[in-house]
Design a protein around this motif. Sequence first.
Motif, short mmCIF file in Angstrom:
data_model
loop_
_atom_site.label_atom_id
_atom_site.label_comp_id
_atom_site.label_asym_id
_atom_site.label_seq_id
_atom_site.Cartn_x
_atom_site.Cartn_y
_atom_site.Cartn_z
N GLN A 172 5.34 0.04 0.70
CA GLN A 172 4.00 -0.09 1.24
C GLN A 172 3.01 0.80 0.49
O GLN A 172 3.26 1.98 0.26
N SER A 173 1.87 0.22 0.13
CA SER A 173 0.85 0.94 -0.61
C SER A 173 0.24 2.09 0.20
O SER A 173 0.02 3.18 -0.32
N ALA A 174 -0.02 1.86 1.48
CA ALA A 174 -0.76 2.84 2.26
C ALA A 174 0.03 4.10 2.57
O ALA A 174 -0.53 5.20 2.65
N ASP A 175 1.36 3.97 2.72
CA ASP A 175 2.12 5.14 3.18
C ASP A 175 3.48 5.30 2.51
O ASP A 175 4.24 6.21 2.84
N GLY A 176 3.85 4.42 1.58
CA GLY A 176 5.08 4.60 0.83
C GLY A 176 6.35 4.17 1.51
O GLY A 176 7.45 4.36 0.96
N ARG A 177 6.27 3.55 2.69
CA ARG A 177 7.50 3.14 3.37
C ARG A 177 8.22 2.05 2.57
O ARG A 177 7.60 1.12 2.07
N ILE A 178 9.54 2.17 2.48
CA ILE A 178 10.36 1.22 1.73
C ILE A 178 10.90 0.17 2.70
O ILE A 178 11.47 0.50 3.75
N ALA A 179 10.70 -1.09 2.35
CA ALA A 179 11.17 -2.18 3.21
C ALA A 179 12.68 -2.33 3.11
O ALA A 179 13.29 -2.04 2.07
N ASP A 180 13.29 -2.80 4.18
CA ASP A 180 14.72 -3.14 4.17
C ASP A 180 14.84 -4.55 3.61
O ASP A 180 14.96 -5.54 4.33
N LEU A 181 14.80 -4.63 2.28
CA LEU A 181 14.75 -5.94 1.62
C LEU A 181 16.02 -6.73 1.82
O LEU A 181 15.99 -7.97 1.91
N ALA A 182 17.16 -6.05 1.88
CA ALA A 182 18.42 -6.76 2.09
C ALA A 182 18.41 -7.46 3.44
O ALA A 182 18.85 -8.62 3.56
#
Length: 379
Positions: A172-182
Amino acid sequence: MVLVETSLPGAPDLPETPTPPTPPGLPGLPGLRDLMRAEFAPTTVYLNTASHGLTPARTADALREAVQETVEGRIDLTRWFAVIERARARFARLVGLDPDRVALGAAVSAHVSLVAGSLPPGAEVLVADGDFSSLVNPFAMRADLKLRTAPQAELADAVRPGTALVAVSAVQSADGRIADLAAVAGAARAHGARTLVDTTQAAGWLPLDAGAFDYTVCGAYKWLLCPRGTSFLTVPGDGGDLVAAQAGWVAGERPWESCYGTVEELARSARRFDVSPAFLPYLGAERSLSLVEEAGPEAIGAHDRVLAARFRAGAAELGHRPVPGDSAIVAVPGLGGASEALKEAGVEVSVRAGNLRAAFHLYNTAEDVERLLAALPRA
């Protein structure tokens, strides 16, 4: 004329620039440090890669040379297109795909618009709350689509029968959270939905397998250190459901024979989704991508995350509450007002959604973190 006889993606008579070996050892060891000293010379504490990456010396050299060629009338389109194809191949290697699955463009929103324009009327698109507008808005511009949102952490659970596409940023651009893409990809497969992942804030430091998703889009001017005006779209081997609505002459299977009238045969690869590349940005991109390949996303990511973790810990010691995680982007809610004082102290950060946002990349050091912490107020 040579240009008429040479295919755009070819130029086999020009050997590919070799990829130098990855420096041995872990990030921070002399090989990587020496490489960074040779390529970067910031005059500020630059912690704003999430907005725009710094230009490597090798890229600046390539751009200066190309500009001089345009000044002096030494424009060699055959050679330039060959370099652009090397840029395509370098990006493909970085994301684990064959170059035939990579299309070139100028902006993420244009790639996403291709995906949005190829969906049937009434299709449901699921996106994360507050995701970047270039990923979300092209779907909103089609009034005949059903656009639904869910919190990023709940996106996989929000996929349901009838969902046609799930679109999400890897980071996420706004806060750097990494998505659980799997989890998102697994849920999409279970319900027959396609996936679109924006890797703009991830490619270059977060190793990714683009083949795990139907489509990915990437603005390359951030973590991949390319000039702005370079972006990449990856597609399934069969092109997926995309309609090549913006196809021009470069999208032809034989581009130099497709300059006038209707293109008789579109490229049998993802090049059918290309837009005519901006020469200068892509000539620079080939050099920038060579540097990322040389250093390696794994080593870059390990380096970036160590610095980001140190900043999170130091900010917490000052009484602030950074967004938790293991991202190269660190957001501190409510601290956006400190950005001007930081700028005066020679520290470049950004403000997004009210957060102070610091982004750590391969040219940053532990000393940069300390400079940032020293300039921050206590809570």
